[in-house]
Design a protein around this motif. Structure first.
Motif, short mmCIF file in Angstrom:
data_model
loop_
_atom_site.label_atom_id
_atom_site.label_comp_id
_atom_site.label_asym_id
_atom_site.label_seq_id
_atom_site.Cartn_x
_atom_site.Cartn_y
_atom_site.Cartn_z
N GLY A 152 15.21 11.15 -23.09
CA GLY A 152 14.37 9.97 -23.18
C GLY A 152 14.39 9.37 -24.57
O GLY A 152 14.67 10.06 -25.56
N SER A 153 14.09 8.08 -24.64
CA SER A 153 14.01 7.38 -25.93
C SER A 153 12.81 6.45 -25.92
O SER A 153 12.52 5.80 -24.91
N LEU A 154 12.13 6.41 -27.05
CA LEU A 154 11.03 5.47 -27.28
C LEU A 154 11.42 4.58 -28.44
O LEU A 154 11.95 5.05 -29.44
N TYR A 155 11.14 3.27 -28.30
CA TYR A 155 11.51 2.29 -29.32
C TYR A 155 10.27 1.48 -29.72
O TYR A 155 9.49 1.09 -28.85
N ALA A 156 10.13 1.21 -31.01
CA ALA A 156 9.01 0.40 -31.48
C ALA A 156 9.43 -0.38 -32.71
O ALA A 156 10.07 0.17 -33.61
N THR A 157 9.06 -1.65 -32.76
CA THR A 157 9.43 -2.50 -33.89
C THR A 157 8.40 -2.35 -35.01
O THR A 157 7.25 -2.78 -34.88
N THR A 158 8.79 -1.71 -36.08
CA THR A 158 7.90 -1.51 -37.23
C THR A 158 8.74 -1.17 -38.46
O THR A 158 9.85 -0.64 -38.34
N ASN A 159 8.19 -1.48 -39.63
CA ASN A 159 8.80 -1.07 -40.90
C ASN A 159 7.92 -0.08 -41.65
O ASN A 159 8.17 0.20 -42.82
N ASP A 160 6.91 0.44 -40.99
CA ASP A 160 5.89 1.26 -41.64
C ASP A 160 6.35 2.72 -41.73
O ASP A 160 6.22 3.50 -40.79
N ALA A 161 6.88 3.10 -42.90
CA ALA A 161 7.33 4.48 -43.11
C ALA A 161 6.16 5.46 -43.09
O ALA A 161 6.30 6.62 -42.69
N GLY A 162 4.98 5.00 -43.50
CA GLY A 162 3.81 5.86 -43.45
C GLY A 162 3.43 6.22 -42.03
O GLY A 162 2.99 7.35 -41.76
N LEU A 163 3.62 5.28 -41.12
CA LEU A 163 3.35 5.55 -39.71
C LEU A 163 4.32 6.60 -39.18
O LEU A 163 3.94 7.49 -38.41
N LEU A 164 5.57 6.51 -39.59
CA LEU A 164 6.57 7.51 -39.20
C LEU A 164 6.14 8.90 -39.67
O LEU A 164 6.18 9.87 -38.89
N ASP A 165 5.70 9.01 -40.92
CA ASP A 165 5.26 10.31 -41.45
C ASP A 165 4.05 10.84 -40.68
O ASP A 165 3.97 12.04 -40.39
N THR A 166 3.12 9.95 -40.34
CA THR A 166 1.94 10.37 -39.60
C THR A 166 2.32 10.93 -38.23
O THR A 166 1.80 11.97 -37.80
N ILE A 167 3.23 10.26 -37.55
CA ILE A 167 3.65 10.72 -36.22
C ILE A 167 4.33 12.07 -36.33
O ILE A 167 4.05 12.99 -35.55
N ARG A 168 5.22 12.23 -37.30
CA ARG A 168 5.92 13.50 -37.47
C ARG A 168 4.95 14.65 -37.75
O ARG A 168 5.11 15.76 -37.23
N LYS A 169 3.93 14.38 -38.56
CA LYS A 169 2.97 15.43 -38.91
C LYS A 169 2.05 15.77 -37.74
O LYS A 169 1.54 16.89 -37.64
N THR A 170 1.81 14.80 -36.86
CA THR A 170 0.85 14.99 -35.77
C THR A 170 1.45 15.72 -34.59
O THR A 170 0.75 16.46 -33.88
N ILE A 171 2.76 15.53 -34.36
CA ILE A 171 3.39 16.17 -33.21
C ILE A 171 3.35 17.70 -33.38
O ILE A 171 3.70 18.23 -34.43
N SER A 172 2.92 18.38 -32.35
CA SER A 172 2.79 19.84 -32.39
C SER A 172 4.14 20.49 -32.69
O SER A 172 5.19 20.06 -32.22
#
Length: 251
Positions: free
Chosen positions: A175-195
């Motif tokens: 599977g693939s999820l796609y989202a239009t954003t330039n927010d690197a901080g959001l990327l870091d938050t998602i990576r840290k939140t995933i179990s």
């Protein structure tokens, strides 16, 4: 946002627009036959205009059945002009022997916002059924202001494609999820939140204004859960809205 125009031929249809968020339109795509047989051709065209906001999903998995030869195809063209689109269909299940082609192309203008995912299950791993024969082609393209941001294509040809080290390494769900954003901080938050229990199944990148999360594993339910959790984190930042889970997902 209103459902201003709809045109259909055949059983694939939109019954009505729902407004659980008052101003954002939730749309359910319904395919009453419940599956796609060899030779069937499904074509979905979506246009979201300026300042409109839509979330599109399906009431259940789309099934691609065994074919005696003819190819089944589902082609999706999504266009967003100055609005936002959340494209969140439930998974595709490809039965052994299916001959299937699935393609999606997304056209965005400069200000359009897009969040979307696709989940494909090859065979039925819950009953230990492998996609040991048949073929599947998956393609996805995203174009912003007439310039390509992403083009990709995956071809799985029977058990060799499923097990190949340069293909799916024996994992039946991709599977693939796609989202239009330039927010690197959001990327870091998602990576840290995933179990950490799921980090071996999931990879997340941010390149050229497009966040992409990839799932490769054994469970469509797990892929759907992880993508839903990422979507819940993306929505407040990209759409300035809290998560609003489509009611149909609970039935």
């Amino acid at each position: 946002t209103i459902l201003a125009e709809r045109l259909r031929r055949g059983p694939l249809a939109v019954q009505r627009a729902l407004y659980p968020e008052h101003d954002l339109c939730h749309v359910y795509l319904l395919h009453p036959p419940g599956g796609v047989a060899g030779g069937d051709q499904l074509s979905i065209n979506v246009a979201v205009r300026k300042d409109a906001s839509a979330l599109i999903t399906t009431p259940g998995a789309t099934k691609f059945y065994r074919s005696i030869g003819p190819m089944a195809a589902q082609r999706q063209s999504l266009e967003v002009t100055g609005g936002s689109l959340e494209w969140l269909p439930q998974e595709n299940i490809l039965f052994p022997g299916a001959e299937a082609e699935l393609s999606t192309i997304v056209h965005l203008d400069r200000s359009a916002v897009f969040i979307g995912w696709e989940i494909n299950c090859l065979g039925r791993p819950v009953i230990d059924e492998q996609f040991d024969y048949g073929s599947a082609s998956f393609s996805f393209s995203l174009i912003r202001e007439q310039l390509p941001v992403l083009h990709e294509r995956t071809v799985v040809d029977g058990i060799a494609g499923l097990n190949g080290p340069a293909c799916l390494r024996g994992r039946p769900v991709v599977g693939s999820l796609y989202a239009t954003t330039n927010d690197a901080g959001l990327l870091d938050t998602i990576r840290k939140t995933i179990s950490s229990d799921h980090q071996h199944e999931l990879g997340i990148t941010l390149v050229d204004g497009l966040l992409v999360a990839r799932y490769l594993g054994d469970s469509a339910a797990s892929a759907r859960y992880l993508f839903t959790e990422i979507w819940k984190m993306l929505r407040p930042s990209l759409l300035q809205r809290p998560p609003c889970t489509p009611r149909i997902w609970n039935t």
